[in-house]
Design a protein around this motif. Structure first.
Motif, short mmCIF file in Angstrom:
data_model
loop_
_atom_site.label_atom_id
_atom_site.label_comp_id
_atom_site.label_asym_id
_atom_site.label_seq_id
_atom_site.Cartn_x
_atom_site.Cartn_y
_atom_site.Cartn_z
N MET A 1 38.73 59.77 -22.15
CA MET A 1 39.58 60.73 -22.86
C MET A 1 39.64 60.39 -24.35
O MET A 1 39.51 61.25 -25.22
CB MET A 1 41.00 60.70 -22.25
CG MET A 1 41.95 61.72 -22.84
SD MET A 1 43.61 61.56 -22.08
CE MET A 1 43.35 62.37 -20.52
N ALA A 2 39.80 59.10 -24.67
CA ALA A 2 39.86 58.66 -26.08
C ALA A 2 38.55 58.98 -26.79
O ALA A 2 38.55 59.48 -27.92
CB ALA A 2 40.17 57.17 -26.15
N ALA A 3 37.42 58.69 -26.13
CA ALA A 3 36.11 58.96 -26.74
C ALA A 3 35.95 60.46 -27.01
O ALA A 3 35.50 60.86 -28.10
CB ALA A 3 34.99 58.47 -25.81
N ALA A 4 36.37 61.28 -26.04
CA ALA A 4 36.27 62.74 -26.21
C ALA A 4 37.13 63.21 -27.37
O ALA A 4 36.71 64.05 -28.19
CB ALA A 4 36.69 63.44 -24.91
N LYS A 5 38.36 62.66 -27.48
CA LYS A 5 39.26 63.07 -28.58
C LYS A 5 38.69 62.67 -29.95
O LYS A 5 38.91 63.34 -30.94
CB LYS A 5 40.64 62.43 -28.40
CG LYS A 5 41.50 63.12 -27.34
CD LYS A 5 42.82 62.37 -27.15
CE LYS A 5 43.65 62.94 -26.04
NZ LYS A 5 44.59 63.97 -26.47
N LEU A 6 37.95 61.54 -29.98
CA LEU A 6 37.34 61.09 -31.24
C LEU A 6 36.00 61.80 -31.49
O LEU A 6 35.45 61.70 -32.58
CB LEU A 6 37.09 59.57 -31.20
CG LEU A 6 38.32 58.67 -31.23
CD1 LEU A 6 37.91 57.21 -31.03
CD2 LEU A 6 39.11 58.81 -32.54
N GLY A 7 35.48 62.47 -30.45
CA GLY A 7 34.19 63.16 -30.59
C GLY A 7 33.02 62.19 -30.66
O GLY A 7 32.02 62.44 -31.32
N VAL A 8 33.17 61.05 -29.95
CA VAL A 8 32.12 60.01 -29.96
C VAL A 8 31.62 59.81 -28.52
O VAL A 8 32.44 59.72 -27.60
CB VAL A 8 32.70 58.68 -30.52
CG1 VAL A 8 31.70 57.55 -30.41
CG2 VAL A 8 33.13 58.86 -31.97
#
Length: 199
Positions: free
Chosen positions: A155-162
C-alpha cells in the motif's frame, strides 16, 4: 554504528516507526507493563519484542486468550496509549536510522509503515521533529492484514507510486522483515535494544 545498506539504486525508503525510527519500544513496554499490572496480566519483555508490529488490540486479545483473562480490549488499548503519551517526551531517535533519513531526505520519497495507530505514529514523529520528512504514513486501520502480511508495505509503495522491488524497508522485527520479503522488497534489520553494542 553504521547500517549495512544493500546495493541500490532504491527509489523509496519505507520505515517501520516504533523500534526503527523511534527508539520507542522501551517506552511502549513501560506503558504496557503499567496498564497490564492493573489487570494482573503478565507480558514478558521477550514476548513484547517478538510481537512488535502487532496492533495494540491484537496484543490485548492474544494476552486474554493465553492467560484466560477478559480485559476489555478498547479500554485497555486507550489506557496503554494514554500512558505512552505521558512519557513520550523521553523519546529519542535510533541514531543510525536518523542518519539515513538525513542523508536521503529530498533525494527519494519516504513512507512510514506501522502497526501503531496514526495518532501514536504522528505523536512520535512530531516529538522527534521528523513528521515533515515523510510523504506517506500507513498505520493500523489503513490496511486489513498486519505484518507479516505484505499488504501495508505494498500500500505504501502504491501511494508513493514506486514499484515494490525499488523500495528499501527498514524494520526492527522478524515479522516486519518477513512482510517486506513477501512484498518483494529488500530490507535492513535494525537491532533491538539488547542486541546493540554496549547493551
Amino acid at each position: 554504528m553504521k547500517l549495512d545498506i544493500p546495493a541500490g539504486p532504491f527509489q523509496a525508503y519505507l520505515f517501520d516507526c516504533d523500534g526503527t525510527i523511534a527508539d520507542s519500544m522501551p517506552l511502549h513496554y513501560v506503558a504496557w507493563n503499567q496498564t497490564l499490572s492493573e489487570w494482573n496480566c503478565e507480558f514478558p519483555e521477550r514476548t513484547f519484542y517478538a510481537w512488535g508490529g502487532y496492533p495494540v488490540v491484537k496484543i490485548i486479545s492474544l494476552l486474554n486468550e493465553q492467560q484466560g483473562l477478559a480485559m476489555p480490549v478498547d479500554a485497555v488499548a486507550e489506557r496503554k496509549e494514554a500512558l505512552y503519551y505521558e512519557i513520550l517526551h523521553q523519546l529519542k531517535a535510533v541514531p543510525e536510522v536518523l542518519e539515513q533519513i538525513e542523508e536521503q531526505h529530498g533525494r527519494i520519497p519516504f513512507a512510514v509503515v506501522s502497526g501503531s495507530t496514526r495518532k501514536s505514529v504522528t505523536a512520535s514523529l512530531e516529538t522527534l521533529n521528523l513528521l515533515d520528512k515523510f510523504d506517506v504514513l500507513v498505520c493500523a486501520g489503513d490496511y486489513k492484514n498486519g505484518k507479516p502480511d505484505p499488504e501495508a508495505f505494498l500500500m505504501a509503495a502504491a501511494k508513493l507510486g514506486v514499484p515494490p522491488e525499488a523500495c528499501l524497508v527498514f524494520e526492527d522485527t522478524e515479522m516486519g522483515i518477513q512482510a517486506a520479503t513477501a512484498a518483494g522488497m529488500a530490507s535492513v534489520k535494525i537491532l533491538q535494544p539488547w542486541e546493540r553494542p554496549g547493551a
